[in-house]
Design a protein around this motif. Structure first.
Motif, PDB file in Angstrom:
ATOM      1  N   CYS A  27      73.644  83.529  -1.027  1.00 48.80           N
ATOM      2  CA  CYS A  27      74.217  82.512  -1.597  1.00 48.80           C
ATOM      3  C   CYS A  27      75.571  82.701  -1.844  1.00 48.80           C
ATOM      4  N   LEU A  28      75.998  83.662  -2.482  1.00 50.65           N
ATOM      5  CA  LEU A  28      77.558  84.191  -2.802  1.00 50.65           C
ATOM      6  C   LEU A  28      78.414  84.348  -1.613  1.00 50.65           C
ATOM      7  N   ILE A  29      77.712  84.998  -0.634  1.00 57.13           N
ATOM      8  CA  ILE A  29      78.518  85.208   0.634  1.00 57.13           C
ATOM      9  C   ILE A  29      78.721  83.848   1.490  1.00 57.13           C
ATOM     10  N   GLU A  30      77.748  83.016   1.428  1.00 57.29           N
ATOM     11  CA  GLU A  30      77.782  81.770   2.126  1.00 57.29           C
ATOM     12  C   GLU A  30      79.002  80.971   1.616  1.00 57.29           C
ATOM     13  N   ARG A  89      71.753  83.384   2.527  1.00 61.57           N
ATOM     14  CA  ARG A  89      72.782  82.194   3.021  1.00 61.57           C
ATOM     15  C   ARG A  89      72.187  80.772   3.627  1.00 61.57           C
ATOM     16  N   ALA A  90      70.849  81.060   4.237  1.00 61.34           N
ATOM     17  CA  ALA A  90      70.257  79.939   4.705  1.00 61.34           C
ATOM     18  C   ALA A  90      69.924  79.273   3.360  1.00 61.34           C
ATOM     19  N   LEU A  91      69.579  79.372   2.361  1.00 54.45           N
ATOM     20  CA  LEU A  91      69.279  78.757   1.335  1.00 54.45           C
ATOM     21  C   LEU A  91      70.321  78.020   0.642  1.00 54.45           C
ATOM     22  N   GLN A  92      71.450  78.606   0.761  1.00 55.72           N
ATOM     23  CA  GLN A  92      72.739  77.845   0.033  1.00 55.72           C
ATOM     24  C   GLN A  92      73.120  76.869   1.121  1.00 55.72           C
ATOM     25  N   ARG A  93      72.963  77.005   2.380  1.00 52.84           N
ATOM     26  CA  ARG A  93      73.423  76.107   3.478  1.00 52.84           C
ATOM     27  C   ARG A  93      72.644  74.983   3.274  1.00 52.84           C
TER      28      ARG A  93
END
Ligand SMILES: Cc1cc2nc3c(=O)[nH]c(=O)nc-3n(C[C@H](O)[C@H](O)[C@H](O)COP(=O)(O)O)c2cc1C
Length: 353
Positions: A59-62, A262-266
């Motif tokens: 999530c942070l990376i996204e 990353r997908a969760l954050q998107r």
């Protein structure tokens, strides 16, 4: 640290993390930023093999990618750049660049939050369903499945709520919850944790919750059905949703959990953009990961059987064959949550500048 990198990292750290553990540390060297996992932030069974932390790092990376583009930078990412150092999760190299923020998600980084209220039981607008489905295009091998079937949502709500039943029956998990709870907004701002008002407890439970810190009291109340009552209450809230979804991968490498994050954050930012409330419901899935991964002695035999049974419900509803389900969530239409969590200042995460 340049002002640009400061702003990018500031946006980064509004990322969600399990129980708001904020498990990151930054080492900054010019335009290069190394991001380390802070394993001490969650030693509970939720974080078996650091998987919850890896999702949070995703999530942070996204957030960092989205913020970098919006703030006039190109961000080059290396994941696990040093084999000998598994705590070093990611390394970013930033360069000034004029790129188009095609995602349009930057303004929603600050707005995104967990909403634990009951939502309206109405279907998703078809445009929203499509935008959510498209939002994870290009992120690793992550698969997203959604259901809007009310019967499926009801059963998945029960899966979600098994988490709270187990928390009130397992001493270590009960301790973990109360250790992270913060009781007033001002205390949460000074030492950010899991702020009580974000739990959206109904008035009697809100008032009584402090007393439930006492394990002897909770153990006694459980003899007269307290934990079952908690499960029922949460199930009622969770089933008030337009849709439930899962994120899964074919394999269980560390990289898979980063991609899941990353997908969760998107998805979460896209939901926020379209006015959809969102709550991850991950407890039972992380318990399943821990049980499969050899940590079964941290659960009672009865809890292991319940977790396995509830995981099978998820597999059945979403036609899961060999994939591993890492995240479940609910989405729906609702206003603002009653409260928001805080974050530590950026300086607290910087180990070298
Ligand atoms: C990996 C992960 C797992 C989470 N699991 C749950 C969950 O099971 N139930 C829940 O209510 N919130 C869950 N959350 C939400 C966090 O508690 C929340 O992100 C954190 O407290 C910060 O609050 P915010 O999302 O409002 O910024 C999860 C978040 C992450 C990243």
């Amino acid at each position: 640290m340049s002002e640009g990198i400061r702003q990018i990292l500031q946006a980064g750290i509004s990322a969600p993390s399990g129980e708001n553990s904020q498990p990151w540390l930054f080492s900054i060297d010019g335009n290069k930023v190394d991001i380390f996992n802070n394993a001490q932030r969650d030693t509970s069974v939720y974080n078996h093999n650091q998987r919850s932390h890896l999702v949070s790092h995703g999530c942070l990376i996204e957030n960092i990618f989205i913020a970098a583009v919006a703030l006039g930078h190109h961000a080059r990412l290396e994941l696990f750049p040093e084999n000998a150092n598994p705590k070093l999760i990611s390394r970013f190299h930033f360069t000034a660049a004029e790129e188009q923020d095609e995602s349009g998600l930057f303004p929603y980084i600050a707005q995104r939050c967990t909403n634990r209220k009951p939502y309206k039981k109405i279907p998703l607008l078809s445009e929203h369903r499509e935008r959510i489905a498209q939002s994870i295009t290009g992120i690793g091998e992550v698969k997203l499945k959604l259901t809007e079937d009310p019967v499926a949502i009801m059963r998945l709500a029960e899966v979600g709520a098994l988490n709270e039943k187990i928390v009130f029956e397992n001493r270590a998990l009960h301790h973990f919850l109360f250790e992270h709870l913060t009781w007033t907004k001002s205390k949460d701002e000074r030492n950010p944790g899991f702020y009580i008002d974000t739990l959206e407890l109904p008035p009697p439970a809100h008032f009584l919750f402090r007393m439930f810190q006492s394990w002897p009291l909770v153990s006694f109340l459980n003899t007269i059905g307290f934990s079952t009552l908690i499960k029922k209450g949460n199930q009622n809230v969770y089933q008030a949703a337009s849709a439930m979804g899962v994120l899964m991968t074919e394999t269980k490498y560390d990289l898979d959990y980063i991609n899941i994050g990353r997908a969760l954050q998107r998805i979460w930012l896209t939901a926020t953009k379209h006015g959809l409330a969102f709550q991850p419901l991950t407890g039972v899935l992380f318990f399943m990961q821990a049980i499969d991964g050899g940590a079964s002695k941290r659960f009672s035999t009865e809890h292991i059987a319940q977790v396995q049974k509830h995981y099978k419900i998820v597999q059945k509803i979403f036609d899961v064959e060999h994939e591993s389900v890492a995240i479940m969530f609910r989405m729906g239409y609702d206003g603002e949550p009653s409260a928001r969590t805080s974050r530590f200042p950026l300086e607290n995460f910087i180990v070298k500048n």
